[in-house]
Design a protein around this motif. Structure first.
Motif, mmCIF file in Angstrom:
data_model
loop_
_atom_site.group_PDB
_atom_site.id
_atom_site.type_symbol
_atom_site.label_atom_id
_atom_site.label_comp_id
_atom_site.label_asym_id
_atom_site.label_seq_id
_atom_site.Cartn_x
_atom_site.Cartn_y
_atom_site.Cartn_z
ATOM 1 N N GLU A 1 45.985 26.299 50.605
ATOM 2 C CA GLU A 1 46.704 27.190 49.710
ATOM 3 C C GLU A 1 45.808 27.763 48.624
ATOM 4 O OE1 GLU A 1 50.992 24.964 49.414
ATOM 5 O OE2 GLU A 1 49.384 23.809 48.270
ATOM 6 N N LEU A 2 44.925 27.085 48.042
ATOM 7 C CA LEU A 2 44.113 27.657 47.026
ATOM 8 C C LEU A 2 43.176 28.967 47.583
ATOM 9 C CD1 LEU A 2 42.627 24.812 44.931
ATOM 10 C CD2 LEU A 2 43.828 26.505 44.153
ATOM 11 N N LEU A 3 43.088 28.998 49.084
ATOM 12 C CA LEU A 3 42.387 30.082 49.425
ATOM 13 C C LEU A 3 43.236 31.271 49.635
ATOM 14 C CD1 LEU A 3 40.448 28.146 52.253
ATOM 15 C CD2 LEU A 3 39.432 29.074 50.256
ATOM 16 N N GLN A 4 44.536 31.058 49.616
ATOM 17 C CA GLN A 4 45.456 32.267 49.770
ATOM 18 C C GLN A 4 46.234 32.628 48.448
ATOM 19 O OE1 GLN A 4 47.957 31.322 53.415
ATOM 20 N NE2 GLN A 4 47.399 29.240 53.139
ATOM 21 N N ILE A 5 45.915 32.011 47.284
ATOM 22 C CA ILE A 5 46.644 32.532 46.263
ATOM 23 C C ILE A 5 46.727 33.897 45.488
ATOM 24 C CG2 ILE A 5 46.976 30.106 45.325
ATOM 25 C CD1 ILE A 5 44.536 30.517 43.479
ATOM 26 N N TYR A 6 45.379 34.690 46.058
ATOM 27 C CA TYR A 6 45.367 35.803 45.494
ATOM 28 C C TYR A 6 45.795 36.918 46.473
ATOM 29 C CZ TYR A 6 42.341 33.499 42.180
ATOM 30 O OH TYR A 6 41.846 32.814 41.175
ATOM 31 N N ASP A 7 46.481 36.451 47.460
ATOM 32 C CA ASP A 7 46.713 37.230 48.338
ATOM 33 C C ASP A 7 48.343 37.919 48.224
ATOM 34 O OD1 ASP A 7 44.754 36.780 50.064
ATOM 35 O OD2 ASP A 7 45.866 35.519 51.440
ATOM 36 N N PHE B 1 58.202 37.601 43.766
ATOM 37 C CA PHE B 1 57.563 38.346 44.997
ATOM 38 C C PHE B 1 56.238 38.034 45.277
ATOM 39 C CE2 PHE B 1 60.940 40.890 42.755
ATOM 40 C CZ PHE B 1 61.992 41.249 43.761
ATOM 41 N N GLY B 2 55.634 37.006 44.609
ATOM 42 C CA GLY B 2 54.226 36.616 45.079
ATOM 43 C C GLY B 2 53.169 37.431 44.484
ATOM 44 N N ILE B 3 53.475 38.501 43.707
ATOM 45 C CA ILE B 3 52.633 39.589 43.510
ATOM 46 C C ILE B 3 51.846 39.103 42.144
ATOM 47 C CG2 ILE B 3 53.390 41.199 44.695
ATOM 48 C CD1 ILE B 3 54.637 42.365 42.128
ATOM 49 N N GLY B 4 51.968 37.862 41.406
ATOM 50 C CA GLY B 4 51.642 37.594 40.121
ATOM 51 C C GLY B 4 50.347 37.481 40.252
ATOM 52 N N LEU B 5 49.381 36.372 40.838
ATOM 53 C CA LEU B 5 48.140 36.213 40.756
ATOM 54 C C LEU B 5 47.340 37.211 41.470
ATOM 55 C CD1 LEU B 5 48.015 32.326 41.647
ATOM 56 C CD2 LEU B 5 47.484 33.535 39.819
ATOM 57 N N SER B 6 47.527 38.083 42.451
ATOM 58 C CA SER B 6 46.787 39.167 42.981
ATOM 59 C C SER B 6 46.443 40.185 41.721
ATOM 60 C CB SER B 6 47.748 39.939 44.131
ATOM 61 O OG SER B 6 48.762 40.476 43.655
ATOM 62 N N MET B 7 47.873 40.241 40.800
ATOM 63 C CA MET B 7 47.681 41.150 39.770
ATOM 64 C C MET B 7 46.583 40.569 38.499
ATOM 65 S SD MET B 7 48.747 41.669 36.119
ATOM 66 C CE MET B 7 50.309 40.717 36.082
ATOM 67 N N VAL B 8 46.818 39.377 38.432
ATOM 68 C CA VAL B 8 45.879 38.556 37.503
ATOM 69 C C VAL B 8 44.351 38.809 38.011
ATOM 70 C CG1 VAL B 8 45.377 36.419 36.600
ATOM 71 C CG2 VAL B 8 47.776 37.171 36.743
ATOM 72 N N LYS B 9 44.319 38.661 39.188
ATOM 73 C CA LYS B 9 42.808 38.893 39.769
ATOM 74 C C LYS B 9 42.398 40.003 39.618
ATOM 75 C CE LYS B 9 39.508 36.979 42.392
ATOM 76 N NZ LYS B 9 38.572 37.951 42.345
ATOM 77 N N ARG B 10 43.033 41.267 39.866
ATOM 78 C CA ARG B 10 42.605 42.748 39.687
ATOM 79 C C ARG B 10 42.430 42.828 38.470
ATOM 80 N NH1 ARG B 10 46.459 44.201 42.273
ATOM 81 N NH2 ARG B 10 47.849 45.027 40.484
ATOM 82 N N PHE B 11 43.126 42.379 37.419
ATOM 83 C CA PHE B 11 42.842 42.753 35.993
ATOM 84 C C PHE B 11 41.698 41.888 35.497
ATOM 85 C CE2 PHE B 11 43.323 41.609 31.414
ATOM 86 C CZ PHE B 11 43.656 42.797 30.803
ATOM 87 N N CYS B 12 41.393 40.669 35.854
ATOM 88 C CA CYS B 12 40.384 39.970 35.518
ATOM 89 C C CYS B 12 38.989 40.676 36.099
ATOM 90 C CB CYS B 12 40.398 38.482 35.951
ATOM 91 S SG CYS B 12 41.673 37.486 35.130
ATOM 92 N N ASP B 13 38.859 41.174 37.269
ATOM 93 C CA ASP B 13 37.941 41.764 38.010
ATOM 94 C C ASP B 13 37.458 42.958 37.171
ATOM 95 O OD1 ASP B 13 37.688 39.899 39.586
ATOM 96 O OD2 ASP B 13 38.860 40.818 41.431
ATOM 97 N N GLU B 14 38.390 43.657 36.684
ATOM 98 C CA GLU B 14 38.200 45.064 36.106
ATOM 99 C C GLU B 14 37.840 44.780 34.639
ATOM 100 O OE1 GLU B 14 42.292 46.883 36.400
ATOM 101 O OE2 GLU B 14 41.736 47.552 38.271
ATOM 102 N N ASN B 15 38.113 43.553 33.863
ATOM 103 C CA ASN B 15 37.942 43.529 32.835
ATOM 104 C C ASN B 15 36.756 42.505 32.419
ATOM 105 O OD1 ASN B 15 39.604 45.140 30.970
ATOM 106 N ND2 ASN B 15 40.803 44.235 32.483
#
Length: 273
Positions: free
Chosen positions: A221-227, A239-253
Motif C-alpha cells: 500500500e505504501l508504494l501506491q499512496i501517491y497515485d 476521492f483519493g487525490i490528497g497525497l498526490s497533491m501533497v507530494k506535488r506540493f512538496c516536490d515543487e517547494n
C-alpha cells in the motif's frame, strides 16, 4: 464553441494539405523546378504560415474563454467575501447577548460553517493567483500556522485529541498551499484512526511530523499512496487525490516528504523543510 473550433481547424488543415499538394504539383510538373533548395524554402514558408494560422485558430478562442472564466471567478470571489464577512460579524454580535446553551451551540455551528466557507474562499483566491503566476510565497511562522489549522479542524473533529509539540520555525512558503497539505495529512490521520482518539503533531528540528494510531498500511500500500485516486480503504469518503497533491506540493517547494506505516499500528508522515 469547441465544436465550431474543431470544424474550423479541420477545414483549415484540409485546405492547407490541398494547397501543399497543388503547389508541389505546380512546381514539379508544370514549372519543372529541379532546384531542391528553392522547393524546400517554399515548402518551409508554407508550413510556417499554416502553423501560425492553425495555432491562432486553436489558441485565441481558448485564451478568450480562460480570460472570461478568470474574470468571472474574480468577480464571484469578490461578491462572496461580503456575505461571509457579514454572517461572521453578526454571529459574533448575537453570540455576546446569548446565554441559552442550545442557541450558543447553533451559533457555533454557523461559525464553523462560515470558517469552512472562508477556507474555500481562500483556496479559490489562491488558485486564481496561481493561474495568473503571481508570487504567493510569504514569510510565516510554521508553528502558528499548525495551531491555526488545528483550531479549524477541532471544530470538525471535536472528539479527537490533537497533541501538539511545536518549536518555532520561520519559513518562506506558499501559506495557502501548505495549509491544504497540513489539512489533508491530518484529515487522513483522523479518517484512518477511527478507534483511536489521538493524533500527535510535532515540529522539531525543521521537521513536521503527523502521527496517527489507526489501521496503518503494509509495504504494498505504501508504494501506491501517491497515485491519483488511490485509497487504502475504499469505504472511506473522499476521492483519493490528497497525497498526490501533497507530494506535488512538496516536490515543487523542495520539502522532503516521507511516510512510514505498519498495519494496525498507525502511520507517520514527515515533512522536512
Amino acid at each position: 464553441m469547441f465544436v465550431n473550433l474543431r470544424i474550423s481547424i479541420f477545414v483549415f488543415y484540409f485546405l492547407t494539405v490541398i494547397a501543399f499538394l497543388a503547389i508541389s504539383y505546380y512546381f514539379l510538373d508544370v514549372l519543372g523546378v529541379s532546384n531542391f533548395y528553392i522547393y524546400s524554402i517554399v515548402l518551409l514558408c508554407i508550413i510556417i504560415l499554416s502553423g501560425i494560422f492553425i495555432s491562432k485558430l486553436a489558441i485565441d478562442p481558448l485564451a478568450e474563454y480562460v480570460t472570461n472564466l478568470q474574470n468571472l471567478s474574480k468577480e464571484t470571489l469578490h461578491e462572496l467575501n461580503l456575505p461571509i464577512s457579514t454572517i461572521m460579524t453578526n454571529t459574533q454580535m448575537i453570540k455576546k447577548n446569548l446565554e441559552d446553551e442550545k442557541a450558543l451551540k447553533r451559533i457555533g455551528r454557523i461559525e464553523s460553517a462560515c470558517d469552512m466557507l472562508k477556507q474555500r474562499y481562500n483556496e479559490l483566491d489562491y488558485l486564481i493567483k496561481m493561474q495568473s503566476k503571481q508570487n504567493v510565497k510569504e514569510m510565516i511562522e510554521l508553528s502558528d500556522l499548525v495551531r491555526e489549522r488545528i483550531t479549524f479542524l477541532e471544530r470538525i473533529y471535536p472528539n479527537k485529541n490533537f497533541n501538539l509539540n511545536l518549536e518555532n520555525l520561520s519559513i518562506e512558503i506558499d501559506r495557502v498551499g501548505l495549509s491544504k497539505v497540513i489539512d489533508n495529512l491530518i484529515d487522513n490521520g483522523v479518517k484512518y484512526s477511527q478507534k483511536s482518539q489521538d493524533i500527535d503533531i510535532n515540529l522539531q528540528k525543521k521537521t513536521l511530523t503527523i502521527q496517527d494510531y489507526g489501521i496503518g498500511m503494509d509495504e504494498v500500500e505504501l508504494l501506491q499512496i501517491y497515485d491519483n485516486f488511490y485509497q487504502s480503504n475504499k469505504h472511506m469518503q473522499g476521492f483519493g487525490i490528497g497525497l498526490s497533491m501533497v507530494k506535488r506540493f512538496c516536490d515543487e517547494n523542495k520539502i522532503e516528504l516521507s511516510v512510514t506505516s505498519k498495519p494496525t499500528q498507525g502511520t507517520k508522515v514527515s515533512l522536512e523543510f
